[in-house]
Enzyme design. Structure first.
Site, PDB file in Angstrom:
ATOM      1  N   HIS A  11     105.458  20.778  50.408  1.00  0.00           N
ATOM      2  CA  HIS A  11     104.067  20.925  50.814  1.00  0.00           C
ATOM      3  C   HIS A  11     103.995  21.275  52.296  1.00  0.00           C
ATOM      4  CE1 HIS A  11      99.751  19.018  50.548  1.00  0.00           C
ATOM      5  NE2 HIS A  11      99.743  20.203  51.134  1.00  0.00           N
ATOM      6  N   HIS A  28      99.535  23.461  57.844  1.00  0.00           N
ATOM      7  CA  HIS A  28     100.614  24.182  57.184  1.00  0.00           C
ATOM      8  C   HIS A  28     101.299  25.037  58.252  1.00  0.00           C
ATOM      9  CE1 HIS A  28      99.795  23.437  52.785  1.00  0.00           C
ATOM     10  NE2 HIS A  28      98.754  22.869  53.384  1.00  0.00           N
ATOM     11  N   ASP A  33     112.158  12.250  72.714  1.00  0.00           N
ATOM     12  CA  ASP A  33     110.991  11.802  73.484  1.00  0.00           C
ATOM     13  C   ASP A  33     109.919  11.209  72.573  1.00  0.00           C
ATOM     14  OD1 ASP A  33     111.922  12.442  76.019  1.00  0.00           O
ATOM     15  OD2 ASP A  33     111.036  14.447  76.016  1.00  0.00           O
ATOM     16  N   HIS A  71      96.520  17.255  59.185  1.00  0.00           N
ATOM     17  CA  HIS A  71      97.330  17.952  58.175  1.00  0.00           C
ATOM     18  C   HIS A  71      97.255  19.439  58.480  1.00  0.00           C
ATOM     19  CE1 HIS A  71      99.164  19.280  54.536  1.00  0.00           C
ATOM     20  NE2 HIS A  71      98.047  19.735  53.995  1.00  0.00           N
ATOM     21  N   TYR A  95     108.041   7.298  82.640  1.00  0.00           N
ATOM     22  CA  TYR A  95     107.564   8.680  82.551  1.00  0.00           C
ATOM     23  C   TYR A  95     106.065   8.715  82.880  1.00  0.00           C
ATOM     24  CZ  TYR A  95     106.387  13.233  80.587  1.00  0.00           C
ATOM     25  OH  TYR A  95     105.932  14.508  80.409  1.00  0.00           O
TER      26      TYR A  95
END
Length: 232
Positions: A171, A97, A120, A95, A229
């Site tokens: 958020h 910001h 991708d 998480h 790839y």
């Protein structure tokens, strides 16, 4: 038990966040799970990155209870716990910001799939979960944030094993993966895709979404049964 492996993995992943420019001060956290133990290691709340160490990572169970650690776990611990408990194919959660992804979350917009960089990693717009209801906010907020994410994926018909990132409305972003390192990778990718999508709309407000053939080609060459790839 000293839970050395998950503590070290969580520590190393957390230290990548400031190196990658994904956090300011203590605006973020990473966890690493051990499915066999039913536990995860997560960053302690409010501790500056330069003061972290593997030993300071807090061990928590999938109900959000602290099992071992002298410090308080991240304030987002219950969100991590809900996701681990309900999505059993992930072992790492991030998480942040980060600036661009958070700007899209604050704008309450999915990130449109404009180009092959996005494709991708996903063949759909990166979802933005609707803002939480007042009752959820007033209740067990961080716990409910986990269900805010899960409910968004149910409503949009998305598979968390394929789309490893989300914006939480008003958020900020969450990402996940097979381990904490992959979740951090996804967080960096999300931030870059969010930045490029913003620039795309500034350059051409009528820019079309990527056509199906290109979406499928770029996703399948990295993730499909005949992917080619990278190195074998």
């Amino acid at each position: 038990m000293n839970y050395k492996n998950i503590r070290e993995a969580a520590y190393e992943a957390n230290m990548q966040l400031p190196r990658l420019g994904l956090v300011l001060f203590t605006f973020g956290n990473v966890s690493e799970a051990d499915r066999d133990l039913g536990l995860f290691a997560i960053k302690p709340s409010g501790v500056a990155y330069e003061n972290l160490s593997p030993e300071k990572m807090v061990i928590v169970d999938f109900d959000g209870n602290t099992i071992e650690g002298e410090l308080n776990p991240s304030s987002d611990t219950k969100t991590h716990a809900v996701l681990y408990k309900n999505w059993d194919h992930i072992n790492g959660i991030v998480h942040t910001h980060s600036t661009y992804a958070t700007a899209w979350a604050q704008s309450l917009r999915d990130i449109p799939i404009f180009g092959t960089t996005h494709a991708d990693y996903n063949t759909v717009d990166i979802p933005c979960a609707p803002p939480m209801s007042d009752d959820m906010i007033k209740g067990n907020y961080e716990y409910e944030t986990g269900f805010q994410i899960i409910n968004c994926f149910k409503e949009k018909g998305l598979d968390y094993k394929e789309v490893e990132m989300v914006l939480v409305g008003n958020h900020a972003p969450f990402t996940w993966g097979k381990n904490a390192a992959k979740a951090v990778h996804n967080s960096a990718v999300l931030e870059q895709v969010a930045k490029m999508a913003l620039l795309t709309e500034q350059i051409n407000p009528q820019a079309p979404r990527l056509k199906r053939a290109l979406k499928d080609k770029h996703y399948e060459r990295k993730h499909g049964p005949d992917s080619y790839y990278g190195q074998a």
